[in-house]
Enzyme design. Structure first.
Site, PDB file in Angstrom:
ATOM      1  N   CYS A  16       0.840  -1.201   0.000  1.00  0.00           N
ATOM      2  CA  CYS A  16       0.000   0.000   0.000  1.00  0.00           C
ATOM      3  C   CYS A  16       0.879   1.257   0.000  1.00  0.00           C
ATOM      4  O   CYS A  16       1.565   1.522  -0.976  1.00  0.00           O
ATOM      5  CB  CYS A  16      -0.953  -0.061   1.193  1.00  0.00           C
ATOM      6  SG  CYS A  16      -2.312   1.108   1.034  1.00  0.00           S
TER       7      CYS A  16
ATOM      8  N   HIS B  92      -3.554  -5.302   0.635  1.00  0.00           N
ATOM      9  CA  HIS B  92      -2.955  -5.733   1.901  1.00  0.00           C
ATOM     10  C   HIS B  92      -2.905  -7.258   2.007  1.00  0.00           C
ATOM     11  O   HIS B  92      -3.911  -7.873   2.372  1.00  0.00           O
ATOM     12  CB  HIS B  92      -3.763  -5.170   3.077  1.00  0.00           C
ATOM     13  CG  HIS B  92      -3.575  -3.704   3.266  1.00  0.00           C
ATOM     14  ND1 HIS B  92      -2.601  -3.175   4.076  1.00  0.00           N
ATOM     15  CD2 HIS B  92      -4.213  -2.650   2.702  1.00  0.00           C
ATOM     16  CE1 HIS B  92      -2.648  -1.857   4.032  1.00  0.00           C
ATOM     17  NE2 HIS B  92      -3.626  -1.504   3.198  1.00  0.00           N
TER      18      HIS B  92
ATOM     19  N   GLU C 110      -1.493  -8.905   4.248  1.00  0.00           N
ATOM     20  CA  GLU C 110      -1.409  -9.323   5.659  1.00  0.00           C
ATOM     21  C   GLU C 110      -2.765  -9.547   6.313  1.00  0.00           C
ATOM     22  O   GLU C 110      -2.844 -10.161   7.368  1.00  0.00           O
ATOM     23  CB  GLU C 110      -0.585  -8.305   6.468  1.00  0.00           C
ATOM     24  CG  GLU C 110      -1.232  -6.936   6.691  1.00  0.00           C
ATOM     25  CD  GLU C 110      -1.014  -5.952   5.533  1.00  0.00           C
ATOM     26  OE1 GLU C 110      -0.875  -6.411   4.389  1.00  0.00           O
ATOM     27  OE2 GLU C 110      -1.014  -4.735   5.787  1.00  0.00           O
TER      28      GLU C 110
ATOM     29  N   SER D 295       2.845 -15.300  33.796  1.00  0.00           N
ATOM     30  CA  SER D 295       2.912 -16.727  34.124  1.00  0.00           C
ATOM     31  C   SER D 295       3.882 -17.457  33.209  1.00  0.00           C
ATOM     32  O   SER D 295       4.683 -18.283  33.661  1.00  0.00           O
ATOM     33  CB  SER D 295       1.538 -17.378  33.980  1.00  0.00           C
ATOM     34  OG  SER D 295       0.634 -16.803  34.876  1.00  0.00           O
TER      35      SER D 295
END
Ligand code: XMP
Length: 521
Positions: free
Chosen positions: A82, A177, A179, A237
Site C-alpha cells: 500500500c 494488503h 497481511e 505466568s
C-alpha cells in the site's frame, strides 16, 4: 543461535503487526521497527528482506515519511505494501497521484503470470482464463507511473498498477494488503516473498525458542537472583515458567493479593506454581491495605493510581527482602514493545494509552529481564503450553492490572468485591459450559453501586445490580458486544440472582467500543 531475519519498517498502518504475525507463521523471524531508522541500523540488522508497511499518510503529500536509502541499496528483496508501494514508486522515480476516489474493501486483481510473487496463484479466473486474486484494498492514492525497470504485476479496472515488480532487483509493490485475512491468498503471497524470494530460512520454531531462551537467560543472569511480579495473567505466568526452567531457585516470584482478584485466583496461582512447578513463590496478602487506601475514593483515575502505587510499594517491600536480587523479570511481549516504540515516534495515529501497573523498573534499580519481548500473544500461549502450564490458565481472558477495582463502579468495598467475585465466577462457568468462553475475547461482571427493588418468594428485596459484559475483538482497541444466546443470558442471570445473596438484578451491556470502552472504568 542466529535466525534469518526480515525487517518490517512501520509507516504507521494499524495492521503492521499483522505483517509480522503472518511472516512468523511462515516460521521466519521478523521484527517491526519505525520507518525512520538509520541506514546504519538497517545494515547492522542484516535482513534477508525488507517489508515497507502501509500508512495513514499520503505518499502524494510533501511532508511524508520515506524509506531510508539503505532499503534500496542493501541488495535484498523489498516488498512495499500500500503506502509502502507508493513510497517505493515515488522514491525510485515513479509517480503517485491522489486518487479521485478511495478504494476500500474487496477487489479482484488480474495477475501477471510471469511474476515470482503472484504468478500461478488464483482464487478464480476471468472469461479470458486469466488468474484473479481476491484482495483487500484500502487506499486513496495510487501509482500512475512506475519507476524504470518495473513491470505491472497485477491490476484492477480502477487501479491499472495495483502491483509492480522489478524482478531483477527483487523489488515488489502491492497496493492491496496481503497481511489481512480478507486477502484470500495473502499468507501464500507473504510466504513466497520471505521463503522463495528472500530465501529466508524457516527456522523460527517455538519449540526451539524455549531452549534458546533458557540458554540466553542462563548466560545473561549467571548466578544472580531474579525477582518477578506474578499476576496470574498469561504473560507473567509464561515468563515465570520459562525463567524457572532456566534458573530454578534463583527466581523468586511475588504475587500480591490486592483483594481485587477473581474467585480462587490466589489459590490457583499457588497450586500451579508452588505445588506443581516447585517455584519459589511469595504471596503477600495486602488486601486490607488496598481496601483501606481505596476507602471513600470514587474517581476512576484516582482509583487506578492508588492501586498502581500501592502495588509498587508492596512489591518494593518484598524486593527489599531479597537483597541479592539483581534482575527484575517482566512479561513484556512484542506488541508492548512495538506500541511503545511507535508511541515514542508517534507513527501510528491512535494508540491505546498503556495503563499497566508501572513504575517498577525505575524505582527498583534492577536490570530488566524480559524473555518474551520478541513474542506475539499467541506465540506466548503456545510457549506456555509447551512449558506445561495448564491450558485453562494459558487461554484465559485478559484481566486488567487494577483488577476488580475498575469493575466495581465508584467506591471499592470488600463487600462489593466479594459479591462481584461470586457473580463473575458464575458467568464464566456458564460461558464455559455453553462453549462460549473461547468464542468471546473477554467476559466479566461489573458491580453497579445502585440498589433496585425485587421480589423473592413472598418477600420484597432491595439489592444490588450487576451488568454482564462480553466482547469480541482481535486487538482490544475496538470491540463488539458478543451476541450471547438469550437462553444463556437468562440462565446466568437466574443463577446470579438466586445464588448470590445481595444481588437481585442483572443487565447485559450491549455497547461496543468505541464509543464505550471494554471496562466500565
Ligand atoms: P478498555 O477498557 O480500555 O480496555 O477498552 C481494553 C483492554 O485493556 C484491559 N485493561 C487493562 N489492562 N491494566 C491492564 O493490564 C489496566 O489498567 C487496564 N485497563 C484496561 C481491559 O481489560 C481490556 O482487555
Amino acid at each position: 543461535m542466529t535466525h534469518d531475519k526480515i525487517l518490517i519498517l512501520d509507516f504507521g498502518s494499524q495492521v503492521t503487526q499483522l505483517i509480522a504475525r503472518r511472516i512468523r507463521e511462515a516460521h521466519v523471524f521478523c521484527e517491526v521497527h519505525p520507518c525512520d531508522v538509520s541506514d546504519d541500523f538497517i545494515k547492522e540488522f542484516d535482513p534477508k528482506g525488507i517489508v515497507l508497511s502501509g500508512s495513514h499518510m499520503s505518499a502524494y503529500e510533501e511532508a511524508k515519511d520515506v524509506a531510508p536509502k539503505a532499503v534500496y541499496e542493501l541488495g535484498v528483496p523489498v516488498l512495499g505494501i500500500c503506502y509502502g508501494m507508493q513510497i517505493m514508486a515515488s522514491q525510485l522515480g515513479g509517480k503517485v497521484i491522489s486518487g479521485t476516489q478511495r478504494e476500500f474493501g474487496y477487489a479482484e486483481v488480474v495477475t501477471n503470470p510471469a511474476s515470482k510473487l503472484l504468478g500461478g496463484l488464483s482464487d478464480s479466473t476471468d472469461e479470458s482464463g486469466r488468474n484473479l486474486l481476491k484482495v483487500w484494498m484500502s487506499h486513496g492514492d495510487k501509482v500512475i507511473e512506475m519507476p524504470i525497470d518495473f513491470k505491472v504485476m497485477c491490476s484492477t479496472s480502477s487501479c491499472p498498477i495495483a502491483g509492480m515488480a522489478d524482478e531483477k532487483r527483487g523489488f515488489y509493490g502491492v497496493q492491496f494488503h496481503p497481511e489481512v485475512t480478507h486477502t484470500v491468498k495473502g499468507k501464500e503471497i507473504l510466504n513466497r516473498f520471505v521463503l522463495d524470494i528472500c530465501g529466508a530460512n524457516p527456522d523460527w520454531i517455538l519449540g526451539n525458542f524455549a531452549q534458546e531462551a533458557v540458554e540466553r537467560i542462563r548466560e545473561k543472569v549467571g548466578t544472580d537472583e531474579v525477582i518477578l511480579g506474578l499476576s496470574g495473567g498469561v504473560d507473567s505466568s509464561v515468563a515465570a515458567a520459562l525463567i524457572h526452567r532456566a534458573i530454578g531457585k534463583q527466581l523468586t516470584c511475588v504475587f500480591v493479593d490486592n483483594g481485587l482478584l477473581r474467585l480462587h485466583e490466589r489459590e490457583q496461582v499457588e497450586k500451579t506454581f508452588r505445588e506443581n512447578m516447585g517455584l519459589q513463590l511469595v504471596v503477600v496478602d495486602a488486601s486490607e491495605r488496598f481496601m483501606e487506601a481505596l476507602g471513600g475514593v470514587t474517581a476512576p483515575e484516582q482509583k487506578r493510581k492508588i492501586i498502581g502505587r500501592l502495588f509498587v510499594e508492596v512489591f518494593q517491600e518484598e524486593a527489599a527482602k531479597l537483597p541479592n536480587a539483581r534482575w527484575l523479570a517482566q512479561g513484556t511481549i512484542y506488541p508492548d514493545v512495538i506500541e511503545s516504540a511507535s508511541a515514542k515516534t508517534k507513527k501510528a495515529k491512535t494508540i491505546k494509552s498503556h495503563h499497566n501497573v508501572g513504575g517498577l523498573p525505575e524505582t527498583l534499580h534492577l536490570k530488566l529481564l524480559e524473555p518474551l519481548r520478541e513474542l506475539f500473544k499467541d506465540e506466548v500461549r503456545e510457549l506456555g503450553c509447551a512449558l506445561g502450564l495448564p491450558p485453562k490458565m494459558v487461554f484465559r481472558h485478559p484481566f486488567p492490572g487494577p483488577g476488580l477495582g475498575v469493575r466495581i463502579l465508584g467506591e471499592v468495598k470488600r463487600e462489593y468485591a466479594d459479591l462481584l467475585r461470586q457473580a463473575d465466577a458464575i458467568f464464566i462457568e456458564e460461558l464455559r459450559l455453553a462453549d462460549w468462553y473461547d468464542k468471546v475475547s473477554q467476559a466479566f461482571v461489573v458491580f453497579l453501586p445502585v440498589k433496585s427493588v425485587g421480589v423473592m418468594g413472598d418477600g420484597r428485596t432491595y439489592d444490588w445490580v450487576v451488568a454482564l459484559r462480553a466482547v469480541q475483538t482481535s486487538d482490544f482497541m475496538t470491540a463488539k458486544w458478543a451476541p450471547l444466546p438469550y437462553e444463556l443470558l437468562g440462565k446466568v442471570s437466574n443463577r446470579i440472582i438466586n445464588e448470590v445473596k445481595g444481588i437481585n438484578r442483572c443487565c447485559y451491556d450491549v455497547s461496543s467500543k468505541p464509543p464505550a470502552t471494554i471496562e466500565w472504568e
